[in-house]
Scaffold this active site. Structure first.
Site, PDB file in Angstrom:
ATOM      1  CG  ASP A  26      -2.163   1.185   1.132  1.00 29.41           C
ATOM      2  OD1 ASP A  26      -2.408   1.406   0.134  1.00 29.41           O
ATOM      3  OD2 ASP A  26      -2.336   1.489   2.250  1.00 29.41           O
ATOM      4  CG  ASN A  28       2.360   1.514  -5.250  1.00 35.30           C
ATOM      5  OD1 ASN A  28       3.318   1.446  -4.726  1.00 35.30           O
ATOM      6  ND2 ASN A  28       1.821   0.597  -5.981  1.00 35.30           N
ATOM      7  N   GLY A  29       0.179   5.232  -4.596  1.00 30.65           N
ATOM      8  CA  GLY A  29      -0.645   6.736  -5.139  1.00 30.65           C
ATOM      9  C   GLY A  29      -0.045   7.974  -4.099  1.00 30.65           C
ATOM     10  CG  HIS A  43       0.296   1.996  -9.646  1.00 28.44           C
ATOM     11  ND1 HIS A  43       0.061   1.599  -8.382  1.00 28.44           N
ATOM     12  CD2 HIS A  43      -0.558   2.840 -10.227  1.00 28.44           C
ATOM     13  CE1 HIS A  43      -1.045   2.072  -8.167  1.00 28.44           C
ATOM     14  NE2 HIS A  43      -1.638   2.771  -9.219  1.00 28.44           N
ATOM     15  CD  GLU A  73     -12.964  -5.716  -2.731  1.00 29.63           C
ATOM     16  OE1 GLU A  73     -11.546  -5.821  -2.775  1.00 29.63           O
ATOM     17  OE2 GLU A  73     -13.842  -6.609  -2.296  1.00 29.63           O
ATOM     18  NE  ARG A  77      -7.063   1.366  -6.639  1.00 27.39           N
ATOM     19  CZ  ARG A  77      -6.002   1.258  -6.091  1.00 27.39           C
ATOM     20  NH1 ARG A  77      -4.986   1.326  -7.134  1.00 27.39           N
ATOM     21  NH2 ARG A  77      -5.749   1.095  -5.056  1.00 27.39           N
ATOM     22  CG  LEU A 137      10.062 -16.735  -2.330  1.00 33.78           C
ATOM     23  CD1 LEU A 137      10.019 -16.827  -0.773  1.00 33.78           C
ATOM     24  CD2 LEU A 137      10.529 -15.192  -3.062  1.00 33.78           C
ATOM     25  NE  ARG A 194      -3.059  -1.184   4.019  1.00 33.05           N
ATOM     26  CZ  ARG A 194      -4.334  -1.320   3.550  1.00 33.05           C
ATOM     27  NH1 ARG A 194      -5.010  -2.242   3.888  1.00 33.05           N
ATOM     28  NH2 ARG A 194      -4.804  -0.661   2.602  1.00 33.05           N
ATOM     29  CB  ILE A 201      -6.241  -7.295   6.826  1.00 35.40           C
ATOM     30  CG1 ILE A 201      -7.759  -7.793   7.332  1.00 35.40           C
ATOM     31  CG2 ILE A 201      -5.360  -7.497   7.825  1.00 35.40           C
ATOM     32  CD1 ILE A 201      -7.710  -9.121   7.889  1.00 35.40           C
ATOM     33  CB  SER A 202      -7.670  -4.013   2.540  1.00 41.17           C
ATOM     34  OG  SER A 202      -7.560  -2.961   3.059  1.00 41.17           O
ATOM     35  CD  GLU A 213       1.535 -12.523  16.552  1.00 37.51           C
ATOM     36  OE1 GLU A 213       1.483 -11.541  16.525  1.00 37.51           O
ATOM     37  OE2 GLU A 213       1.126 -13.526  16.983  1.00 37.51           O
TER      38      GLU A 213
END
Length: 246
Positions: A26, A28-29, A43, A73, A77, A137, A194, A201-202, A213
């Site tokens: 979260d 970027n804007g 972005h 969601e 935008r 990974l 976040r 937590i959206s 955690e």
């Protein structure tokens, strides 16, 4: 002794390190706005942070990394921003594929795919195929993802099994829900980070993060790097995980 999560298919941290880290990327804007730049610039800079975090993760003991790239969601935008995000997604999948394979990273995408154009779907499929044998990974990117939708889809699948007579409703448990989630092959996240200072937590991994955690970093995502990730994990390692016990 390592604490074990009560949810099926999960495991706890090893030697103080989380196995599975989930990140809501979260800011970027706000990063772009603070510099008088278009949101697109935020972005694009954020995509550089993705690379930095992916490359830093194995050295920090992380085996699974899940990034919230685009929520269900986010289609609300402006169309111009969505177009820019899709262009950036195309660029990332093309430019990073060789780098991911080189570092033995296995990439997978979760979320509904019905709203993506065919060329994006083809790029996702190619990236998953080309990195599918990676044993390093395990990188998961959530695109057009919403946890409530994921749970609804799981409930529908379970209802079909009940209707078909292959599942007794009286025996339905957490494991049945878990096996219908898009993350069914992943351990539950040990820590959810976040960035940007927001503390929610959206609609991200609501089921899976039941015992994660939570770490809220004030750093905007485009400025987030491997050191910030290490700092978040240092915070995590100060926690005592009880999973409802004493």
């Amino acid at each position: 002794m390592t604490a074990q999560s009560p949810l099926s298919g999960t495991r706890g941290p090893s030697d103080g390190h989380p196995l599975h880290v989930a990140i809501i990327m979260d800011g970027n804007g706000r990063w772009a706005r603070a510099r008088g730049l278009p949101r697109t610039a935020g972005h694009r800079k954020g995509a550089e942070s993705v690379r930095a975090v992916v490359e830093a993760s194995p050295g920090l003991g992380i085996t699974h990394l899940t990034l919230f790239g685009f929520s269900s969601e986010n289609w609300k935008r402006p169309q111009s921003e969505i177009s820019d995000l899709m262009s950036l997604l195309r660029f990332y999948l093309k430019s990073e594929l060789r780098n991911l394979a080189k570092h033995n990273v296995c990439l997978r995408v979760i979320g509904r795919r019905d709203r993506f154009s065919q060329d994006v779907l083809d790029l996702i499929a190619e990236a998953e195929h080309e990195t599918g044998q990676g044993t390093g990974l395990q990188l998961t990117i959530a695109l057009n993802y919403g946890s409530r939708l994921e749970i609804v889809d799981a409930v529908k699948d379970i209802a079909r099994e009940v209707a078909a007579g292959t599942l007794d409703p009286e025996t339905i448990g957490e494991a049945d829900v878990n096996r219908h989630l898009t993350t069914r092959d992943l351990p539950d996240p040990d820590v959810l980070i976040r960035t940007s200072g927001e503390q929610r937590i959206s609609n991200f991994l609501l089921w899976q993060a039941a015992y994660a955690e939570l770490v809220f970093s004030p750093v905007l995502w485009p400025d987030f790097n491997g050191q910030h990730l290490a700092d978040a994990l240092a915070d995590y390692r100060t926690r005592e995980r009880r999973f409802g016990g004493v």
